[in-house]
Design an enzyme around this catalytic site. Structure first.
Site, PDB file in Angstrom:
ATOM      1  N   GLY A   1       0.824  -1.196   0.000  1.00 25.11           N
ATOM      2  CA  GLY A   1       0.000   0.000   0.000  1.00 25.11           C
ATOM      3  C   GLY A   1       0.862   1.251   0.000  1.00 25.11           C
ATOM      4  O   GLY A   1       2.064   1.215   0.285  1.00 25.11           O
ATOM      5  N   CYS A   2       0.234   2.381  -0.306  1.00 21.84           N
ATOM      6  CA  CYS A   2       0.988   3.639  -0.421  1.00 21.84           C
ATOM      7  C   CYS A   2       1.522   4.097   0.933  1.00 21.84           C
ATOM      8  O   CYS A   2       2.708   4.421   1.065  1.00 21.84           O
ATOM      9  CB  CYS A   2       0.119   4.712  -1.061  1.00 21.84           C
ATOM     10  SG  CYS A   2      -1.516   4.907  -0.325  1.00 21.84           S
ATOM     11  N   PHE A   3       0.671   4.124   1.960  1.00 19.06           N
ATOM     12  CA  PHE A   3       1.135   4.525   3.291  1.00 19.06           C
ATOM     13  C   PHE A   3       2.189   3.566   3.842  1.00 19.06           C
ATOM     14  O   PHE A   3       3.219   4.017   4.370  1.00 19.06           O
ATOM     15  CB  PHE A   3      -0.043   4.624   4.267  1.00 19.06           C
ATOM     16  CG  PHE A   3      -0.912   5.832   4.084  1.00 19.06           C
ATOM     17  CD1 PHE A   3      -0.379   7.114   4.080  1.00 19.06           C
ATOM     18  CD2 PHE A   3      -2.281   5.694   3.929  1.00 19.06           C
ATOM     19  CE1 PHE A   3      -1.194   8.237   3.924  1.00 19.06           C
ATOM     20  CE2 PHE A   3      -3.105   6.802   3.770  1.00 19.06           C
ATOM     21  CZ  PHE A   3      -2.555   8.075   3.764  1.00 19.06           C
TER      22      PHE A   3
END
Length: 344
Positions: free
Chosen positions: A147-149
């Site tokens: 995921g991005c985070f």
């Protein structure tokens, strides 16, 4: 290589198309969608007029099985069904959803509110944090793209947790993201009138990326436990800034920690460590696969502050997926990704 993008009409899909259509090792990029099949891609995205001649195809499992790579840029809950139909065939699979990232089915069901993928599929999936898992990715047929985070967070603290330099239970993550992270479909929370000149915290103690971060931290440090992870929506299109705080196990100067990071990330082309005292901003990685980092210790409090910035659609999604494809094929991992940031 011939590659397919499932979910090509979303923001992650069109970013994959931008990167793959200019990739020197990609012959054909085939676009699939379950909702807009039969339409011209340039009609969906007018910025591609005169550049894209492709029409969007319906999902065709047998055709996709014979491609070299299939990228699943579809919502969580959908990709696990597609991956089960594709695994074991010619195509290698890179899943950009959250379906295959969590190894414990119960955690997925708790945080994503849906049925988990079968355990045998989860066992096959390699977590695609490229800078950390490169050797395992090289031999994989199925990648769970982070995921991005988690990408920004884990790259920001990997040296500290792997060297056991921070007290795990003191770790706090303060994350901010642009609106494209919410996807293309309009919602009240992404409406211009609701977001412009506004800063909003969301999914307090409930963000589905929390267990993904915790899972990797526990691999690095068995003493790692639950973290405090807060996410905020910023009125900008692209970018993530994650500011992290932790208590050091013993005193270390900023210069010592900077040297640790320099040695840890040496030879990793998409990690840019800023000079001591300089901190990155999101615009400085806009449109690129870079993750820019800065670290500074505070002798007054015994804490360390780490700042990590990425473009959420590139390093946080499509760019890292292409980086993983490069590693899986034995190509230089920067192939098709060596873009200068768009500035200002």
């Amino acid at each position: 290589m011939d590659v397919g993008i499932v979910g090509s009409t979303g923001y992650g899909g069109v970013e994959l198309y931008r990167l793959l259509s200019n990739h020197p090792n990609v012959n054909e990029c085939i676009l699939y969608s379950s909702s807009l099949e039969g339409t011209s891609y340039a009609e969906q995205y007018p910025h591609l007029i005169g550049l894209s001649l492709e029409n969007v195809k319906p999902i065709m499992i047998e055709e996709m099985q014979e491609l070299d790579f299939v990228f699943l840029a579809v919502p969580s809950g959908v990709s696990k069904e597609l991956a089960q139909k594709l695994i074991g065939k010619k195509a290698k699979i890179i899943d950009l959803s959250g379906d295959l990232r969590l190894k414990e089915p119960g955690e997925y069901e708790e945080w994503y509110k849906g049925e988990s993928a079968p355990e045998q599929l989860l066992d096959k999936a390699v977590y695609g944090l490229t800078e950390i898992n490169r050797e395992t990715i090289r031999e994989a047929d199925l990648i769970a793209n982070p995921g991005c985070f988690p990408t920004a967070t884990l790259l920001g603290v990997a040296p500290l947790f792997q060297h056991h330099l921070v007290k795990p239970h003191s770790f706090i993550v303060d994350a901010k993201t642009g609106l494209s992270g919410a996807g293309r479909k309009a919602t009240q929370s992404s409406h211009f009138s609701e977001t412009q000149e506004n800063l909003r915290i969301y999914k307090v103690h409930q963000h589905q990326h929390t267990p993904e971060i915790e899972q990797q931290l526990k691999i690095w440090d068995s003493g790692a436990g639950p973290i405090t992870f807060s996410t905020h929506l910023i009125p900008m299109t692209r970018g993530i800034m994650v500011t992290m705080y932790a208590e050091l196990t013993e005193a270390h100067t900023t210069e010592q920690l900077h040297s640790l990071y320099h040695n840890y990330y040496e030879g990793k082309p998409f990690i840019r460590l800023r000079p001591t005292g300089q901190f990155p901003s999101t615009k400085e990685v806009f449109g690129t696969n870079f993750c820019d980092l800065s670290i500074q210790s505070d002798p007054r409090t015994g804490r360390v502050t780490i700042v990590s910035v990425i473009d959420n659609l590139v390093k946080g999604a499509a760019g890292q997926a292409v980086q993983n494809m490069n590693v899986m094929t034995g190509a230089d991992e920067t192939t098709g990704l060596h873009h200068y940031p768009i500035y200002p």
